[in-house]
Design a protein around this motif. Structure first.
Motif, PDB file in Angstrom:
ATOM      1  N   LYS A   1       1.016  -1.201   0.048  1.00 55.00           N
ATOM      2  CA  LYS A   1      -0.086  -0.149  -0.096  1.00 55.00           C
ATOM      3  C   LYS A   1       0.977   1.317  -0.067  1.00 55.00           C
ATOM      4  O   LYS A   1       1.764   1.560   0.752  1.00 55.00           O
ATOM      5  N   ALA A   2       0.454   2.074  -0.698  1.00 54.01           N
ATOM      6  CA  ALA A   2       1.210   3.368  -0.671  1.00 54.01           C
ATOM      7  C   ALA A   2       0.895   4.146   0.446  1.00 54.01           C
ATOM      8  O   ALA A   2      -0.232   4.585   0.918  1.00 54.01           O
ATOM      9  N   ILE A   3       2.022   4.588   1.238  1.00 55.98           N
ATOM     10  CA  ILE A   3       1.909   5.260   2.655  1.00 55.98           C
ATOM     11  C   ILE A   3       2.248   6.435   2.538  1.00 55.98           C
ATOM     12  O   ILE A   3       1.745   7.537   3.352  1.00 55.98           O
ATOM     13  N   GLU A   4       3.357   7.081   1.536  1.00 54.87           N
ATOM     14  CA  GLU A   4       3.722   8.299   1.521  1.00 54.87           C
ATOM     15  C   GLU A   4       4.302   8.633   0.222  1.00 54.87           C
ATOM     16  O   GLU A   4       4.532   7.794  -0.436  1.00 54.87           O
ATOM     17  N   LYS A   5       4.381   9.962  -0.156  1.00 57.58           N
ATOM     18  CA  LYS A   5       4.948  10.440  -1.347  1.00 57.58           C
ATOM     19  C   LYS A   5       5.870  11.707  -1.162  1.00 57.58           C
ATOM     20  O   LYS A   5       5.574  12.477  -0.434  1.00 57.58           O
ATOM     21  N   VAL A   6       6.977  11.703  -1.577  1.00 61.47           N
ATOM     22  CA  VAL A   6       7.996  12.716  -1.428  1.00 61.47           C
ATOM     23  C   VAL A   6       8.173  13.327  -3.164  1.00 61.47           C
ATOM     24  O   VAL A   6       8.467  12.303  -4.102  1.00 61.47           O
ATOM     25  N   THR A   7       8.122  14.379  -3.064  1.00 68.12           N
ATOM     26  CA  THR A   7       8.370  14.981  -4.460  1.00 68.12           C
ATOM     27  C   THR A   7       9.459  16.092  -4.415  1.00 68.12           C
ATOM     28  O   THR A   7       9.538  16.886  -3.473  1.00 68.12           O
ATOM     29  N   GLY A   8      10.313  16.076  -5.571  1.00 68.56           N
ATOM     30  CA  GLY A   8      11.189  17.084  -5.756  1.00 68.56           C
ATOM     31  C   GLY A   8      12.641  16.368  -5.652  1.00 68.56           C
ATOM     32  O   GLY A   8      12.621  15.229  -5.224  1.00 68.56           O
ATOM     33  N   LEU A   9      13.495  17.210  -5.931  1.00 67.03           N
ATOM     34  CA  LEU A   9      15.012  16.540  -5.968  1.00 67.03           C
ATOM     35  C   LEU A   9      15.761  16.725  -4.571  1.00 67.03           C
ATOM     36  O   LEU A   9      15.575  17.855  -3.997  1.00 67.03           O
ATOM     37  N   TYR A  10      16.205  15.694  -4.089  1.00 63.83           N
ATOM     38  CA  TYR A  10      16.708  15.640  -2.773  1.00 63.83           C
ATOM     39  C   TYR A  10      18.418  15.024  -2.935  1.00 63.83           C
ATOM     40  O   TYR A  10      18.456  13.937  -3.599  1.00 63.83           O
ATOM     41  N   PRO A  11      19.088  15.692  -2.175  1.00 64.77           N
ATOM     42  CA  PRO A  11      20.411  15.147  -2.171  1.00 64.77           C
ATOM     43  C   PRO A  11      20.538  13.441  -1.419  1.00 64.77           C
ATOM     44  O   PRO A  11      19.538  13.316  -0.604  1.00 64.77           O
ATOM     45  N   LYS A  12      21.407  12.676  -1.716  1.00 62.71           N
ATOM     46  CA  LYS A  12      21.565  11.483  -1.318  1.00 62.71           C
ATOM     47  C   LYS A  12      21.488  11.393   0.453  1.00 62.71           C
ATOM     48  O   LYS A  12      20.786  10.632   0.998  1.00 62.71           O
ATOM     49  N   ASP A  13      22.148  12.518   1.094  1.00 71.64           N
ATOM     50  CA  ASP A  13      22.326  12.286   2.546  1.00 71.64           C
ATOM     51  C   ASP A  13      20.900  12.596   3.083  1.00 71.64           C
ATOM     52  O   ASP A  13      20.502  12.186   4.192  1.00 71.64           O
ATOM     53  N   LYS A  14      20.084  13.660   2.366  1.00 67.65           N
ATOM     54  CA  LYS A  14      18.937  13.906   2.938  1.00 67.65           C
ATOM     55  C   LYS A  14      17.781  12.624   2.722  1.00 67.65           C
ATOM     56  O   LYS A  14      17.005  12.475   3.777  1.00 67.65           O
ATOM     57  N   LEU A  15      17.779  12.111   1.735  1.00 66.68           N
ATOM     58  CA  LEU A  15      17.183  11.035   1.591  1.00 66.68           C
ATOM     59  C   LEU A  15      17.567   9.931   2.248  1.00 66.68           C
ATOM     60  O   LEU A  15      16.610   9.051   2.897  1.00 66.68           O
ATOM     61  N   ALA A  16      18.656   9.521   2.523  1.00 60.12           N
ATOM     62  CA  ALA A  16      19.246   8.334   3.475  1.00 60.12           C
ATOM     63  C   ALA A  16      18.694   8.891   4.969  1.00 60.12           C
ATOM     64  O   ALA A  16      18.408   7.716   5.557  1.00 60.12           O
ATOM     65  N   THR A  17      18.667  10.148   5.281  1.00 60.78           N
ATOM     66  CA  THR A  17      18.016  10.349   6.843  1.00 60.78           C
ATOM     67  C   THR A  17      16.690  10.080   6.634  1.00 60.78           C
ATOM     68  O   THR A  17      16.203   9.327   7.881  1.00 60.78           O
ATOM     69  N   TYR A  18      15.983  10.038   5.607  1.00 58.28           N
ATOM     70  CA  TYR A  18      14.442  10.238   5.586  1.00 58.28           C
ATOM     71  C   TYR A  18      14.266   8.530   5.779  1.00 58.28           C
ATOM     72  O   TYR A  18      13.555   8.134   6.427  1.00 58.28           O
ATOM     73  N   LEU A  19      14.977   7.895   4.868  1.00 52.38           N
ATOM     74  CA  LEU A  19      14.634   6.416   4.833  1.00 52.38           C
ATOM     75  C   LEU A  19      15.145   5.577   6.216  1.00 52.38           C
ATOM     76  O   LEU A  19      14.565   4.920   6.631  1.00 52.38           O
ATOM     77  N   ASP A  20      16.059   6.322   6.830  1.00 59.17           N
ATOM     78  CA  ASP A  20      16.495   5.615   8.283  1.00 59.17           C
ATOM     79  C   ASP A  20      15.315   5.902   9.157  1.00 59.17           C
ATOM     80  O   ASP A  20      15.012   5.030  10.031  1.00 59.17           O
ATOM     81  N   LYS A  21      14.934   7.073   9.249  1.00 56.88           N
ATOM     82  CA  LYS A  21      13.524   7.405  10.251  1.00 56.88           C
ATOM     83  C   LYS A  21      12.502   6.347   9.672  1.00 56.88           C
ATOM     84  O   LYS A  21      11.759   5.775  10.632  1.00 56.88           O
TER      85      LYS A  21
END
Length: 74
Positions: A49-69
């Motif tokens: 099930k789709a639980i969340e959507k992120v739109t836009g360009l993000y640097p690797k570090d920011k996406l990694a922090t998001y995924l870790d959370k």
């Protein structure tokens, strides 16, 4: 644009997260289903099930922090 970042994240999280790409030009109905109005957009799924959507360009570090959370909250 995001391909190199997602490839690097897949190397890091490949055993925990499955990464997939979709060409929204060729799959407009699916893009509408998940309300993808601009690219890049990342749709996160849990248990199919789709639980969340992120739109836009993000640097690797920011996406990694998001995924870790996200992984920590499982």
């Amino acid at each position: 644009m995001m391909d190199p970042v997602l490839a690097q994240l897949e190397e890091t999280y490949g055993s925990q997260i499955k990464f997939a790409k979709l060409n929204v030009d060729n799959n407009q109905e699916l893009a509408m289903t998940y309300k993808v109005m601009s690219i890049p957009s990342l749709v996160l799924f849990k248990d199919g099930k789709a639980i969340e959507k992120v739109t836009g360009l993000y640097p690797k570090d920011k996406l990694a922090t998001y995924l870790d959370k996200k992984l920590a909250s499982q």
